[in-house]
Design a protein around this motif. Structure first.
Motif, PDB file in Angstrom:
ATOM      1  N   MET A   1      37.813  23.705  50.062  1.00 37.72           N
ATOM      2  CA  MET A   1      37.818  25.034  49.518  1.00 37.72           C
ATOM      3  C   MET A   1      36.546  25.314  48.730  1.00 37.72           C
ATOM      4  SD  MET A   1      41.194  26.654  48.315  1.00 37.72           S
ATOM      5  CE  MET A   1      42.751  25.932  48.331  1.00 37.72           C
ATOM      6  N   GLY A   2      35.468  24.703  49.096  1.00 40.57           N
ATOM      7  CA  GLY A   2      34.206  24.916  48.413  1.00 40.57           C
ATOM      8  C   GLY A   2      33.722  26.343  48.523  1.00 40.57           C
ATOM      9  N   ASN A   3      34.103  27.068  49.592  1.00 42.43           N
ATOM     10  CA  ASN A   3      33.662  28.439  49.775  1.00 42.43           C
ATOM     11  C   ASN A   3      34.584  29.442  49.094  1.00 42.43           C
ATOM     12  OD1 ASN A   3      31.557  27.554  51.346  1.00 42.43           O
ATOM     13  ND2 ASN A   3      32.721  27.701  53.254  1.00 42.43           N
ATOM     14  N   ASP A   4      35.574  28.970  48.365  1.00 44.64           N
ATOM     15  CA  ASP A   4      36.558  29.838  47.743  1.00 44.64           C
ATOM     16  C   ASP A   4      35.978  30.425  46.463  1.00 44.64           C
ATOM     17  OD1 ASP A   4      39.982  29.351  46.619  1.00 44.64           O
ATOM     18  OD2 ASP A   4      38.854  31.142  47.057  1.00 44.64           O
ATOM     19  N   VAL A   5      35.044  31.369  46.600  1.00 50.15           N
ATOM     20  CA  VAL A   5      34.315  31.918  45.474  1.00 50.15           C
ATOM     21  C   VAL A   5      35.243  32.647  44.515  1.00 50.15           C
ATOM     22  CG1 VAL A   5      32.504  33.530  44.789  1.00 50.15           C
ATOM     23  CG2 VAL A   5      32.222  32.138  46.823  1.00 50.15           C
ATOM     24  N   LEU A   6      36.031  33.588  44.986  1.00 52.47           N
ATOM     25  CA  LEU A   6      36.872  34.391  44.112  1.00 52.47           C
ATOM     26  C   LEU A   6      38.135  33.666  43.702  1.00 52.47           C
ATOM     27  CD1 LEU A   6      36.499  37.866  45.808  1.00 52.47           C
ATOM     28  CD2 LEU A   6      35.358  37.021  43.767  1.00 52.47           C
ATOM     29  N   GLY A   7      38.640  32.784  44.545  1.00 51.40           N
ATOM     30  CA  GLY A   7      39.858  32.063  44.210  1.00 51.40           C
ATOM     31  C   GLY A   7      39.669  31.180  42.994  1.00 51.40           C
ATOM     32  N   SER A  20      36.507  46.759  43.490  1.00 52.82           N
ATOM     33  CA  SER A  20      35.648  47.008  44.647  1.00 52.82           C
ATOM     34  C   SER A  20      36.107  48.259  45.395  1.00 52.82           C
ATOM     35  CB  SER A  20      35.621  45.803  45.581  1.00 52.82           C
ATOM     36  OG  SER A  20      36.850  45.676  46.267  1.00 52.82           O
ATOM     37  N   GLY A  21      37.394  48.623  45.240  1.00 50.90           N
ATOM     38  CA  GLY A  21      37.881  49.845  45.881  1.00 50.90           C
ATOM     39  C   GLY A  21      37.278  51.098  45.271  1.00 50.90           C
ATOM     40  N   LEU A  22      36.763  50.996  44.061  1.00 53.98           N
ATOM     41  CA  LEU A  22      36.140  52.137  43.388  1.00 53.98           C
ATOM     42  C   LEU A  22      34.655  52.266  43.728  1.00 53.98           C
ATOM     43  CD1 LEU A  22      37.714  51.624  39.859  1.00 53.98           C
ATOM     44  CD2 LEU A  22      38.485  53.178  41.654  1.00 53.98           C
ATOM     45  N   MET A  23      34.106  51.231  44.353  1.00 56.44           N
ATOM     46  CA  MET A  23      32.684  51.212  44.664  1.00 56.44           C
ATOM     47  C   MET A  23      32.468  51.743  46.083  1.00 56.44           C
ATOM     48  SD  MET A  23      32.066  47.457  43.064  1.00 56.44           S
ATOM     49  CE  MET A  23      30.305  47.412  43.018  1.00 56.44           C
ATOM     50  N   PRO A  24      31.256  52.197  46.388  1.00 60.60           N
ATOM     51  CA  PRO A  24      30.957  52.691  47.737  1.00 60.60           C
ATOM     52  C   PRO A  24      31.176  51.588  48.778  1.00 60.60           C
ATOM     53  CG  PRO A  24      29.072  53.030  46.255  1.00 60.60           C
ATOM     54  CD  PRO A  24      30.102  52.261  45.511  1.00 60.60           C
ATOM     55  N   GLN A  25      32.019  51.861  49.764  1.00 62.89           N
ATOM     56  CA  GLN A  25      32.399  50.849  50.741  1.00 62.89           C
ATOM     57  C   GLN A  25      31.279  50.511  51.731  1.00 62.89           C
ATOM     58  OE1 GLN A  25      35.394  49.067  50.530  1.00 62.89           O
ATOM     59  NE2 GLN A  25      35.295  50.125  48.571  1.00 62.89           N
ATOM     60  N   ASP A  26      30.242  51.339  51.814  1.00 59.46           N
ATOM     61  CA  ASP A  26      29.141  51.036  52.726  1.00 59.46           C
ATOM     62  C   ASP A  26      28.064  50.180  52.052  1.00 59.46           C
ATOM     63  OD1 ASP A  26      28.377  53.074  51.027  1.00 59.46           O
ATOM     64  OD2 ASP A  26      27.289  54.211  52.555  1.00 59.46           O
ATOM     65  N   ASP A  27      28.212  49.896  50.780  1.00 57.78           N
ATOM     66  CA  ASP A  27      27.272  49.052  50.043  1.00 57.78           C
ATOM     67  C   ASP A  27      27.397  47.611  50.556  1.00 57.78           C
ATOM     68  OD1 ASP A  27      26.000  47.386  48.172  1.00 57.78           O
ATOM     69  OD2 ASP A  27      26.464  48.717  46.498  1.00 57.78           O
ATOM     70  N   LEU A  33      31.642  41.235  49.133  1.00 58.03           N
ATOM     71  CA  LEU A  33      32.728  40.938  48.207  1.00 58.03           C
ATOM     72  C   LEU A  33      34.088  41.065  48.898  1.00 58.03           C
ATOM     73  CD1 LEU A  33      33.622  40.366  45.272  1.00 58.03           C
ATOM     74  CD2 LEU A  33      33.624  42.834  44.926  1.00 58.03           C
ATOM     75  N   ASN A  34      34.271  42.117  49.668  1.00 59.84           N
ATOM     76  CA  ASN A  34      35.525  42.304  50.402  1.00 59.84           C
ATOM     77  C   ASN A  34      35.744  41.197  51.431  1.00 59.84           C
ATOM     78  OD1 ASN A  34      36.179  44.607  48.971  1.00 59.84           O
ATOM     79  ND2 ASN A  34      35.281  45.993  50.484  1.00 59.84           N
ATOM     80  N   ALA A  35      34.685  40.788  52.112  1.00 61.76           N
ATOM     81  CA  ALA A  35      34.797  39.717  53.106  1.00 61.76           C
ATOM     82  C   ALA A  35      35.141  38.392  52.421  1.00 61.76           C
ATOM     83  CB  ALA A  35      33.498  39.596  53.908  1.00 61.76           C
ATOM     84  N   GLN A  36      34.513  38.112  51.261  1.00 60.10           N
ATOM     85  CA  GLN A  36      34.813  36.883  50.526  1.00 60.10           C
ATOM     86  C   GLN A  36      36.265  36.887  50.042  1.00 60.10           C
ATOM     87  OE1 GLN A  36      31.728  37.002  47.526  1.00 60.10           O
ATOM     88  NE2 GLN A  36      30.524  35.433  48.586  1.00 60.10           N
ATOM     89  N   SER A  40      39.067  34.205  51.141  1.00 54.17           N
ATOM     90  CA  SER A  40      39.767  33.436  50.120  1.00 54.17           C
ATOM     91  C   SER A  40      41.280  33.603  50.253  1.00 54.17           C
ATOM     92  CB  SER A  40      39.309  33.889  48.735  1.00 54.17           C
ATOM     93  OG  SER A  40      40.043  33.247  47.731  1.00 54.17           O
ATOM     94  N   ASP A  41      41.738  34.828  50.469  1.00 56.71           N
ATOM     95  CA  ASP A  41      43.170  35.084  50.641  1.00 56.71           C
ATOM     96  C   ASP A  41      43.721  34.337  51.856  1.00 56.71           C
ATOM     97  OD1 ASP A  41      43.106  36.721  48.418  1.00 56.71           O
ATOM     98  OD2 ASP A  41      43.154  38.602  49.557  1.00 56.71           O
ATOM     99  N   LEU A  42      42.957  34.345  52.947  1.00 56.86           N
ATOM    100  CA  LEU A  42      43.397  33.642  54.156  1.00 56.86           C
ATOM    101  C   LEU A  42      43.427  32.123  53.948  1.00 56.86           C
ATOM    102  CD1 LEU A  42      41.616  35.792  56.878  1.00 56.86           C
ATOM    103  CD2 LEU A  42      44.081  35.607  56.481  1.00 56.86           C
ATOM    104  N   GLN A  43      42.478  31.589  53.184  1.00 56.24           N
ATOM    105  CA  GLN A  43      42.493  30.159  52.877  1.00 56.24           C
ATOM    106  C   GLN A  43      43.746  29.794  52.087  1.00 56.24           C
ATOM    107  OE1 GLN A  43      38.659  29.498  50.914  1.00 56.24           O
ATOM    108  NE2 GLN A  43      38.121  28.081  52.577  1.00 56.24           N
TER     109      GLN A  43
END
Length: 162
Positions: A1-7, A20-27, A33-36, A40-43
């Motif tokens: 789980m070394g890649n589990d940044v947010l977890g 992140s839902g309040l920030m521009p989604q195309d940024d 951040l959403n991908a990480q 993490s949730d899937l791990q």
């Protein structure tokens, strides 16, 4: 789980995800951040599922069927039992200390005016009432412990002197 940044951030991962839902989604940073977060949730889901499968396999085959891994699990379970006993003992000690502190505080609190007096004082510094533990009131007929101010014993009905 070394890649589990947010977890690794505990509850902060969910907070960051919500923000992140309040920030521009195309940024690009928000996309990363959403991908990480999704990764993490899937791990976490994968680890929970592997644990469930492992539990069922041990129940079905017995822990001995798993060789060295089973022996490691046995050792971990023994350590868990010991850690739980130590935790319980620590909790009991903390509760006993807290009860002792509360009793000491109550013995310094004036029953008449409620003033909290310094330790070692025998009379209230506010109103002069004698401090110390309340004398137990006992029924002379049946020796039942009674509350202050009762007229009759709740156990035997004996009339109390007022």
């Amino acid at each position: 789980m070394g890649n589990d940044v947010l977890g690794g951030l505990g509850g902060l991962g969910g907070l960051v995800k919500g923000l992140s839902g309040l920030m521009p989604q195309d940024d690009p940073a928000v996309k990363m951040l959403n991908a990480q977060t999704e990764y993490s949730d899937l791990q976490k889901k994968e680890q929970a599922q592997l644990a469930a499968i492992g539990q069922k396999a041990i129940e079905r085959d017995g822990i001995e069927a798993w060789g060295a891994e089973g022996e490691k699990l046995k050792a971990i379970r023994i350590s868990l039992t010991e850690a739980k006993a130590a935790l319980d003992q620590t909790k009991q000690q903390a509760e006993a200390e807290q009860a002792q502190e509360q009793a000491a505080k109550e013995s310094r609190t004036c029953p008449s005016c409620g003033c909290l007096n310094e330790e070692g004082v025998k009379f209230c510094q506010e109103c002069g009432t004698k401090l110390g533990p309340k004398a137990k009131i006992v029924c002379p007929s049946c020796n039942a412990e009674l509350e202050e101010g009762v007229r009759f014993c709740g156990s035997c009905g004996h009339r109390m002197e007022v």
